[in-house]
Write an enzyme that holds these catalytic residues in place. Structure first.
Site, PDB file in Angstrom:
ATOM      1  NE  ARG A  59     -24.984  42.646   7.063  1.00  0.00           N
ATOM      2  CZ  ARG A  59     -25.178  43.621   6.187  1.00  0.00           C
ATOM      3  NH1 ARG A  59     -25.421  43.351   4.943  1.00  0.00           N
ATOM      4  NH2 ARG A  59     -25.103  44.895   6.564  1.00  0.00           N
ATOM      5  CB  THR A  60     -27.924  41.220  13.414  1.00  0.00           C
ATOM      6  OG1 THR A  60     -26.563  41.468  13.058  1.00  0.00           O
ATOM      7  CG2 THR A  60     -27.968  40.453  14.711  1.00  0.00           C
ATOM      8  CE  LYS A  88     -48.227  55.927  22.940  1.00  0.00           C
ATOM      9  NZ  LYS A  88     -49.211  54.906  23.329  1.00  0.00           N
ATOM     10  NE  ARG A 109     -27.539  45.339  16.149  1.00  0.00           N
ATOM     11  CZ  ARG A 109     -26.962  45.142  14.962  1.00  0.00           C
ATOM     12  NH1 ARG A 109     -27.151  45.999  13.990  1.00  0.00           N
ATOM     13  NH2 ARG A 109     -26.196  44.096  14.753  1.00  0.00           N
ATOM     14  CG  HIS A 137     -22.534  41.767  16.910  1.00  0.00           C
ATOM     15  ND1 HIS A 137     -23.486  40.777  17.006  1.00  0.00           N
ATOM     16  CD2 HIS A 137     -22.824  42.446  15.767  1.00  0.00           C
ATOM     17  CE1 HIS A 137     -24.309  40.856  15.970  1.00  0.00           C
ATOM     18  NE2 HIS A 137     -23.926  41.867  15.206  1.00  0.00           N
TER      19      HIS A 137
HETATM   20  C1  NCD Z   1     -22.039  45.002  12.579  1.00  0.00           C
HETATM   21  C2  NCD Z   1     -22.641  45.664  13.792  1.00  0.00           C
HETATM   22  O1  NCD Z   1     -23.811  46.050  13.793  1.00  0.00           O
HETATM   23  O2  NCD Z   1     -21.914  45.747  14.764  1.00  0.00           O
HETATM   24  N1  NCD Z   1     -22.988  44.627  11.646  1.00  0.00           N
HETATM   25  C3  NCD Z   1     -23.513  43.374  11.789  1.00  0.00           C
HETATM   26  O3  NCD Z   1     -24.224  43.087  12.712  1.00  0.00           O
HETATM   27  N2  NCD Z   1     -23.166  42.457  10.883  1.00  0.00           N
HETATM   28  C4  NCD Z   1     -20.887  45.709  12.004  1.00  0.00           C
HETATM   29  C5  NCD Z   1     -21.032  47.159  11.676  1.00  0.00           C
HETATM   30  O4  NCD Z   1     -22.110  47.739  11.756  1.00  0.00           O
HETATM   31  O5  NCD Z   1     -20.004  47.729  11.313  1.00  0.00           O
END
Ligand code: NCD
Length: 315
Positions: A59-60, A88, A109, A137
């Site tokens: 999703r993100t 590498k 991320r 997050h």
């Molecule tokens: C979350 C994450 O990646 O922290 N997912 C997200 O971005 N909606 C929650 C999770 O992975 O549990």
């Protein structure tokens, strides 16, 4: 003093004020009507966003990507670093320097807490934290609070329950911190097994914000008083001992029976993915459940809002 988000990074909730959040929420509302009326526009034409995802994401990643596309900008989409020069042996610093040359904004991320913060010091362009290990997050918390505001308004005092892996779940860390910036909570209930309690640094933010909170293991004690039930999965990838994970993964299960006497207005939220039945499938299409509809849509509007506010001076 002019307060805006132009050219600013967003790596932690700590840098946000209630006022900045209002700017983001107002802009998100504008984005919602833009998407509904025209699908989007070209306001970010000529801008490029690099998505650097060192950890898995559905999703993100795709909502940032969609957000940029709906505003006319370009993307460098890297979901998983296995085909990059990281394989590498290229350093994190060089990787960030490279993308900060190509892009106007970097969304990152990473499995290690604090790396987006480091990236923001290296990059010449703004950096957004899209999840850093067991850290934070922030964009998820913004969409979550936006969702709560949209449902209840900003004047009602709410009883908010967070349940699951509060130790490792970065979404609940950011959410608790963000809630402490508003006068929205009557009480926050933190429900988890002893081993998976909310970390002390997050609790100290709640204390500093004079937020009334309580930690317990038993959801049944608080469920009937709750206005918001925010469920998280047990974070398998943060356990070194898989047997420990197995022990906790199904510790809680939210289902119809459990919610029998819950408030009529209760909303059920989850950042997704649901990984071990922590919310029973029978709840997916329940009127109370927002995780497969409203939260997803709001994620898009909030990310469009952030891109617009960070990349365009006039906005
Ligand atoms: C979350 C994450 O990646 O922290 N997912 C997200 O971005 N909606 C929650 C999770 O992975 O549990």
């Amino acid at each position: 003093m002019i307060v805006n988000l132009y050219q600013q990074s967003l790596v932690s909730i700590d840098s946000l004020t209630a006022y900045k959040c209002q700017l983001i929420f107002n802009k998100a509302r504008e984005m919602e009507s833009l998407v509904n009326k025209k699908g989007g526009d070209e306001r970010l034409k000529g801008k490029i966003m690099a998505l650097l995802f060192f950890e898995p994401s559905t999703r993100t990643f795709s909502s940032f990507l969609t957000a940029m596309q709906r505003l006319g900008g370009g993307i460098i989409p890297i979901n998983g670093m296995q085909n990059t020069s990281i394989e590498k042996g290229e350093s994190f610093e060089h990787t960030i320097r490279v993308f900060s040359t190509y892009a106007d904004i970097i969304v990152i991320r990473h499995l290690q807490k604090g790396l987006p913060q480091q990236a923001s010091q290296i990059a010449q362009v703004p950096v957004i934290n899209a999840g850093d290990g067991v850290g934070e997050h922030p964009t998820q918390a913004l969409l979550d609070v936006y969702t709560i505001f949209n449902r209840f308004g900003q004047n009602k005092k709410l009883n908010i329950t967070m349940i699951g892996d509060l130790r490792n779940g970065r979404t609940v860390h950011s959410l608790a911190k963000l809630l402490s910036k508003f006068e929205l909570t009557e009480k926050i209930n933190l429900i988890s097994p002893q081993m998976l309690k909310m970390p002390p640094d997050v609790l100290s933010v709640l204390k500093k914000g004079a937020i009334d909170y309580e930690e317990t293991e038993d959801l049944r004690e608080v469920i009937n008083k709750s206005d918001v039930l925010y469920v998280t999965r047990v974070q398998k990838e943060r356990f070194s001992d898989i047997k420990e994970y197995e022990k906790f993964k199904s510790f809680y299960r939210v289902n119809r029976k459990l919610l029998e006497h819950s408030k009529k207005e209760l909303i059920i939220m989850h950042p997704l993915p649901i990984a071990a039945g922590e919310i029973a499938a029978e709840m997916d299409d329940d009127r109370k459940s927002l995780y497969l509809n409203t939260q997803l849509k709001n994620g898009l509007y909030i990310r469009m809002a952030l891109l617009d506010l960070i990349l365009r001076k006039s906005s």
